[in-house]
Design an enzyme around this catalytic site. Structure first.
Site, PDB file in Angstrom:
ATOM      1  N   SER A 286      -6.502   0.742  -0.223  1.00 14.96           N
ATOM      2  CA  SER A 286      -5.268   1.460   0.082  1.00 14.96           C
ATOM      3  C   SER A 286      -4.509   0.793   1.235  1.00 14.96           C
ATOM      4  O   SER A 286      -4.270  -0.410   1.196  1.00 14.96           O
ATOM      5  CB  SER A 286      -5.591   2.932   0.374  1.00 14.96           C
ATOM      6  OG  SER A 286      -4.422   3.723   0.293  1.00 14.96           O
TER       7      SER A 286
ATOM      8  N   HIS B  32      -7.863   7.321  -6.795  1.00 14.34           N
ATOM      9  CA  HIS B  32      -7.522   6.416  -5.694  1.00 14.34           C
ATOM     10  C   HIS B  32      -8.765   5.945  -4.934  1.00 14.34           C
ATOM     11  O   HIS B  32      -8.638   5.076  -4.064  1.00 14.34           O
ATOM     12  CB  HIS B  32      -6.555   7.119  -4.741  1.00 14.34           C
ATOM     13  CG  HIS B  32      -5.850   6.202  -3.796  1.00 14.34           C
ATOM     14  ND1 HIS B  32      -5.055   5.144  -4.218  1.00 14.34           N
ATOM     15  CD2 HIS B  32      -5.817   6.155  -2.433  1.00 14.34           C
ATOM     16  CE1 HIS B  32      -4.567   4.509  -3.168  1.00 14.34           C
ATOM     17  NE2 HIS B  32      -5.010   5.085  -2.072  1.00 14.34           N
TER      18      HIS B  32
ATOM     19  N   ASP C 240      -4.887   6.936 -10.942  1.00  5.38           N
ATOM     20  CA  ASP C 240      -4.580   7.102  -9.525  1.00  5.38           C
ATOM     21  C   ASP C 240      -3.311   7.933  -9.363  1.00  5.38           C
ATOM     22  O   ASP C 240      -2.267   7.595  -9.896  1.00  5.38           O
ATOM     23  CB  ASP C 240      -4.389   5.713  -8.899  1.00  5.38           C
ATOM     24  CG  ASP C 240      -4.408   5.716  -7.390  1.00  5.38           C
ATOM     25  OD1 ASP C 240      -3.980   6.726  -6.795  1.00  5.38           O
ATOM     26  OD2 ASP C 240      -4.822   4.705  -6.803  1.00  5.38           O
TER      27      ASP C 240
END
Length: 350
Positions: free
Chosen positions: A174, A329, A301
């Site tokens: 991320s 995610h 996601d």
């Protein structure tokens, strides 16, 4: 997707039960029972550490594809090099780089990699995790972190202290991808490969926040309207961080993750410093551009949509692209075995 071919086993793309990374029969053999027992033990250990952290920091509230230069779209299976000891030995001997440094994303800490650490160690590799500033067990006050340099300091110190000739495979999840990019610019000679997992793989002059603009709106709008901002230095001063509410986090990050990992995250996640997310990166072709970058897309996601991830891949041209179907995610929770196979695949690429 261009010049990529599918390297996905059929069993990696079927719908899974929430309790694991694949369907299991009711009758388990001894090795399967041991594996499940080991995972439960690791989870209990991670949960214990997370509870300890929460007690110490009361001020905080709470389908793979790979491009290899061929236009072929033929399917092939990921090899499992660990069916016997000789294959393990041959696999490890073939690798020039065995150390992985795992960098978490926003709100997370080194604790989120507990399944990945176990699987890499079982494969004979050397995983190292790091808590970015103000994350995990790093007790830096989030409200005092204004730059990507400050946020990445624990990672940079780790890379600086590596033996002179040692190289690593650097992994970022991320917004941790921005820290990986920053590290690539500073230490291209120390990083053999960089793996971005549904991450902010940005171009020169972009901000990490820009990647999330399609989901969160423009940075200016977010700063003006967001209900998730934190004003740690007073409401009359600029916002210092942000953190989603727990129910919002559950729907965004963990729509495919096991309940026990969601529980672990709910007591462990910490506010995200805002300054580093709004800072434009300066990336040069001579340094950052030398890096070998690989991207892992997560196809279920809700925090960073597959379309946005595909756009990042098109605009930043990594050397290889992998996809995991059925992952939210957080593939280190929802699809740990598939993520592990990708790591092994990338480690073997010469």
């Amino acid at each position: 997707m261009g010049n990529r071919f599918i390297c996905m086993k059929k069993k990696d793309v079927i719908v899974r039960t929430s309790g694991g990374d694949g369907s299991r029969s009711k009758r388990l053999n001894r090795s399967q029972r041991k594996s499940i027992g080991d995972e439960e033990m690791l989870h209990r250990r991670a949960l214990s550490l997370a509870i300890h952290q929460a007690q110490l920091s009361q001020r905080f509230d709470g389908s793979m594809s790979r491009r290899v230069g061929s236009t072929s779209s033929r399917r092939r299976s990921l090899s499992d090099p660990f069916s016997n000891n000789k294959q393990v030995s041959d696999f490890l001997e073939s690798l020039t780089v065995k150390k992985f440094i795992l960098v978490h994303g926003e709100g997370f800490g080194a604790w989120c990699w507990y399944k990945t650490i176990a699987s890499l160690e079982e494969s004979g590799l050397s995983p190292v995790t790091v808590d970015l500033a103000g994350s995990g067990f790093n007790m830096t006050d989030t409200n005092s972190i204004y730059t990507l340099e400050e946020y990445s300091k624990p990672l940079i110190e780790l890379l600086q202290n590596l033996p002179l000739e040692e190289k690593v495979i650097l992994v970022g999840h991320s917004t941790g991808g921005a820290c990986v990019s920053y590290a690539l610019e500073k230490f291209p000679e120390k990083i053999s490969k960089a793996i971005f997992i549904c991450a902010t793989m940005v171009s020169d002059g972009q901000r990490p926040f820009d990647v999330f603009a399609d989901e969160l709106g423009s940075a200016e709008r977010f700063m003006k309207e967001s209900q998730f901002l934190i004003y740690g230095n007073g409401e009359d001063k600029p916002a210092t961080g942000f953190m989603f509410e727990k129910q919002h986090m559950k729907s965004l990050y963990f729509n495919q993750s096991p309940n026990k990992d969601i529980a672990l995250s709910m007591i462990s996640m910490r506010p995200v410093p805002l300054g580093p997310m709004m800072e434009k990166l300066s990336l040069s072709g001579e340094r950052y551009g030398r890096g070998r970058r690989f991207y892992v897309q997560t196809l279920d996601d809700l925090a960073l949509s597959p379309d946005v991830q595909e756009k990042l891949v098109r605009e930043n041209s990594p050397e290889g692209v992998f996809k995991i179907k059925g992952s939210d995610h957080c593939p280190f929770f929802s699809k740990p075995q598939s993520l592990h196979k990708i790591f092994l695949e990338i480690a073997q690429i010469s």
